[in-house]
Design a protein around this motif. Structure first.
Motif: not given
Ligand code: CTP
Ligand code: MG
Length: 253
Positions: A32, A37-38, A46, A111, A235
């Motif tokens: 996924p 990557g907020a 990210k 996803s 992670k």
């Molecule tokens: N991911 C994804 N679909 C989403 C949210 C997350 O495919 N709607 C994926 C991210 O790209 C990541 C993995 O799930 O590879 C783990 O999620 P996380 O570390 O939370 O990534 P992000 O959601 O991108 O970061 P943040 O929560 O800080 O926005």
């Protein structure tokens, strides 16, 4: 005598069936990579941040593509992803090992589920799927092999994880320690998380709030196997994690 030989025949057939299912099960990877990557707060999602010479997503992707245990890798990105094509332009060696699926959802669970559905025609019900966060660039082939070797004969499936080493505190609303929580038997979940295709689809479909595959499977009353991972498989979540990941990848490529 006739009854005995019929029973023996049925047992043999069942045994052969189990063995052939086990032998014919293939291993697929599903990454996924549709998050924004907020928390890292980079200029781009990210998974596309450069890290020790290549983009973060490419680290896990190359590791799966190089693994002979993995039949094929699927990457789930958002429908309007404007980075992945450029990210792969310098990696022609990946073209027949990797498929990009533009079907990311609003959550990680969505996803993964969308990706599993999009790959339905290419994965068998009993094949294993290793779901791995794009944000864990420290994965190695040895970790993949260790997970597969430990889980391949398991009825449920399993995941990489690490025993918790810190002393744990539960906070009250004012951020004061309410209690010290025993860390006995506590593990921190990592990825890959490895389950059979049909079980994983069923589990994720009914577990709307699951933040990983294992918790969705647990909600079905099953107990996934814990397989020891590695600190370098952490992670990348917060801004300082980018430098830490780079240290690991440069010191132990
Ligand atoms: N991911 C994804 N679909 C989403 C949210 C997350 O495919 N709607 C994926 C991210 O790209 C990541 C993995 O799930 O590879 C783990 O999620 P996380 O570390 O939370 O990534 P992000 O959601 O991108 O970061 P943040 O929560 O800080 O926005
Ligand atoms: Mg997230």
């Amino acid at each position: 005598m006739a009854l005995f030989s019929t029973a023996l025949g049925s047992a043999l057939l069942l045994w052969c069936g189990i063995i052939s299912t086990m032998m014919s099960s293939r291993n697929f990877a599903l990454i996924p990579a549709a998050g924004v990557g907020a928390r890292v707060g980079a200029q781009c999602p990210k998974q596309y941040v450069p890290l020790a010479g290549k983009l973060m997503l490419l680290h896990a992707l190359d590791t799966f593509a190089e693994s002979t245990a993995i039949a094929h890798t699927f990457v789930v990105v958002s429908a309007d992803d404007g980075y992945v094509k450029d990210a792969l332009v310098h990696s022609p060696h990946l073209s027949d090992r990797v498929t990009i699926l533009y079907c990311g959802g609003a959550t990680r669970r969505e996803s993964v589920l969308n990706g599993l559905r999009a790959a339905r025609d290419r994965i068998g019900d009993d094949d294993w799927v290793l779901v791995h966060d794009a944000a864990r660039p420290g994965l190695t082939e040895a970790m993949i092999d260790h997970l597969i070797d430990t889980v391949r004969d398991d009825e449920v499936g399993g995941l990489l994880a690490l025993p918790v080493v810190d002393t744990l505190k539960r906070a009250d609303a004012g951020r004061r320690v309410e209690a010290t929580v025993s860390r006995d038997h506590l593990w921190a979940a990592q990825t890959p998380q490895m389950f059979r295709y049909s079980l994983l689809c069923k589990a994720l479909q009914s577990a709307e709030n699951a933040t990983d595959e294992a918790s969705a499977v647990e909600a079905m009353g099953l107990n996934p196997k814990l397989v020891e991972g590695s600190p370098r498989n952490f992670k990348v979540t917060l801004p300082h994690d980018v430098a830490l990941a780079e240290l690991y990848l440069k010191a132990m490529p």
